[in-house]
Scaffold this motif. Structure first.
Motif, short mmCIF file in Angstrom:
data_model
loop_
_atom_site.label_atom_id
_atom_site.label_comp_id
_atom_site.label_asym_id
_atom_site.label_seq_id
_atom_site.Cartn_x
_atom_site.Cartn_y
_atom_site.Cartn_z
N ALA A 16 46.50 33.41 40.81
CA ALA A 16 46.64 34.87 40.85
C ALA A 16 46.26 35.53 42.23
CB ALA A 16 45.97 35.60 39.78
N TYR A 17 45.21 35.21 42.75
CA TYR A 17 44.90 35.51 44.14
C TYR A 17 45.82 35.15 45.12
CZ TYR A 17 42.55 35.72 48.39
OH TYR A 17 41.97 36.05 49.67
N VAL A 18 46.35 33.83 45.09
CA VAL A 18 47.50 33.56 46.28
C VAL A 18 48.66 34.44 45.89
CG1 VAL A 18 48.79 31.51 46.96
CG2 VAL A 18 46.45 31.29 46.70
N ALA A 19 49.16 34.83 44.75
CA ALA A 19 50.28 35.48 44.73
C ALA A 19 50.15 36.79 44.88
CB ALA A 19 50.66 35.33 42.99
N ALA A 20 48.88 37.18 44.83
CA ALA A 20 48.77 38.63 45.19
C ALA A 20 48.62 39.03 46.67
CB ALA A 20 47.48 39.08 44.45
N ALA A 21 48.31 37.90 47.30
CA ALA A 21 48.05 38.05 48.95
C ALA A 21 49.39 38.46 49.62
CB ALA A 21 47.47 36.95 49.44
N PRO A 22 50.37 37.89 49.28
CA PRO A 22 51.57 38.34 50.07
C PRO A 22 52.13 39.64 49.52
CG PRO A 22 52.12 36.11 49.24
CD PRO A 22 50.87 36.60 48.48
N ALA A 23 52.03 40.16 48.45
CA ALA A 23 52.34 41.35 47.94
C ALA A 23 51.31 42.30 48.70
CB ALA A 23 52.14 41.52 46.50
N GLU A 24 50.12 42.29 48.93
CA GLU A 24 49.26 43.12 49.68
C GLU A 24 49.87 43.25 50.85
OE1 GLU A 24 45.13 42.69 49.60
OE2 GLU A 24 45.01 42.51 47.49
N ASN A 87 41.03 51.58 58.07
CA ASN A 87 40.12 51.50 57.00
C ASN A 87 40.78 51.28 55.84
OD1 ASN A 87 37.78 51.49 58.83
ND2 ASN A 87 37.60 53.51 58.59
N GLN A 88 41.87 50.65 55.79
CA GLN A 88 42.96 50.75 54.53
C GLN A 88 42.70 49.68 53.57
OE1 GLN A 88 47.10 51.36 55.14
NE2 GLN A 88 47.45 49.15 54.91
N THR A 89 42.69 50.11 52.16
CA THR A 89 42.62 49.29 51.40
C THR A 89 43.73 49.32 50.30
OG1 THR A 89 41.33 51.06 49.75
CG2 THR A 89 40.00 49.82 50.95
N ILE A 90 44.05 48.26 49.77
CA ILE A 90 45.29 48.16 48.89
C ILE A 90 44.78 47.56 47.69
CG2 ILE A 90 47.44 47.03 48.53
CD1 ILE A 90 47.56 47.24 51.61
N ASN A 91 45.10 48.27 46.46
CA ASN A 91 44.93 47.57 45.31
C ASN A 91 46.35 47.52 44.45
OD1 ASN A 91 42.13 47.36 45.18
ND2 ASN A 91 41.93 49.62 45.50
N LEU A 92 46.52 46.54 43.92
CA LEU A 92 47.64 46.20 43.33
C LEU A 92 47.63 46.14 41.79
CD1 LEU A 92 49.18 43.14 45.39
CD2 LEU A 92 49.89 45.54 45.37
N SER A 93 48.50 46.81 41.15
CA SER A 93 48.60 46.69 39.37
C SER A 93 50.17 46.71 39.22
CB SER A 93 48.02 48.03 38.99
OG SER A 93 48.14 48.14 37.55
N GLY A 94 50.62 45.38 38.99
CA GLY A 94 52.00 44.98 38.85
C GLY A 94 52.95 45.40 40.05
N ASP A 95 53.69 46.27 39.61
CA ASP A 95 54.71 46.71 40.65
C ASP A 95 54.22 48.06 41.39
OD1 ASP A 95 56.30 44.43 40.36
OD2 ASP A 95 57.66 45.49 39.05
N THR A 96 52.96 48.38 41.28
CA THR A 96 52.69 49.44 41.88
C THR A 96 51.08 49.14 42.72
OG1 THR A 96 52.98 50.72 39.73
CG2 THR A 96 51.38 51.95 41.32
N ALA A 97 51.13 49.88 44.05
CA ALA A 97 50.17 49.59 44.92
C ALA A 97 49.48 51.21 45.33
CB ALA A 97 50.67 49.07 46.20
N LEU A 98 48.22 50.90 45.06
CA LEU A 98 47.45 52.22 45.51
C LEU A 98 46.57 51.92 46.77
CD1 LEU A 98 45.65 52.75 41.85
CD2 LEU A 98 47.77 53.65 42.86
N VAL A 99 47.14 52.87 47.76
CA VAL A 99 46.47 52.60 49.05
C VAL A 99 45.74 53.89 49.60
CG1 VAL A 99 47.41 52.57 51.63
CG2 VAL A 99 48.67 51.44 49.61
#
Length: 141
Positions: A16-24, A87-99
């Motif tokens: 799951a971590y590896v899959a999320a990295a490219p999306a981020e 100082n950017q942060t990105i949080n993914l939740s499915g097809d939504t990203a909160l930046v």
């Protein structure tokens, strides 16, 4: 049996971590492309990176739709000499990203250059395989 479950759990977590990295990385790239498009008045890129139902909030409280946001960039009403997201942060939740990031730039107001230091919250959504900005709210810190 417990060791097998633990190992399976760790493998799933790592996957799951590896899959999320490219999306981020894809979201970070979209944010960067939007920033560059704003800086260089690239209307085609702004259109390509924003959803039709965009709601774009400024730190002043002004809210714009996609058409108004892009028009202000195109006409120079909203123009920048420099622009950087820090100082950017990105949080993914499915097809939504909160930046979240710090918006640091030099805005051009007529002949005057105005330092601009605000915070941003952006909502990106993956639509038809592309990350699009659907919401943005800036606020003073």
């Amino acid at each position: 049996m417990n060791k097998s479950r633990l190992l399976l759990g760790l493998v799933c977590l790592f996957s799951a971590y590896v899959a999320a990295a490219p999306a981020e990385q894809d979201v970070a790239q979209a944010v960067d492309h939007l920033t560059q498009a704003m800086l260089h008045k690239d209307v085609a890129e702004l259109n390509a990176l924003t959803a039709d139902n965009l709601t774009y909030g400024h730190s002043s409280g002004k809210i714009q739709d996609k058409k108004a946001f892009i028009a202000d960039i195109e006409t120079g009403k909203s123009a920048f000499k420099t622009l950087e997201m820090q100082n950017q942060t990105i949080n993914l939740s499915g097809d939504t990203a909160l930046v979240r990031h710090h918006f640091s730039g030099q805005a051009i107001k007529g002949t005057e250059v105005v330092p601009t230091e605000i915070e941003n919250f952006q909502i990106w959504q993956k639509q038809a395989g592309k990350w699009l900005l659907v919401g943005r709210q800036a606020y003073k810190f």
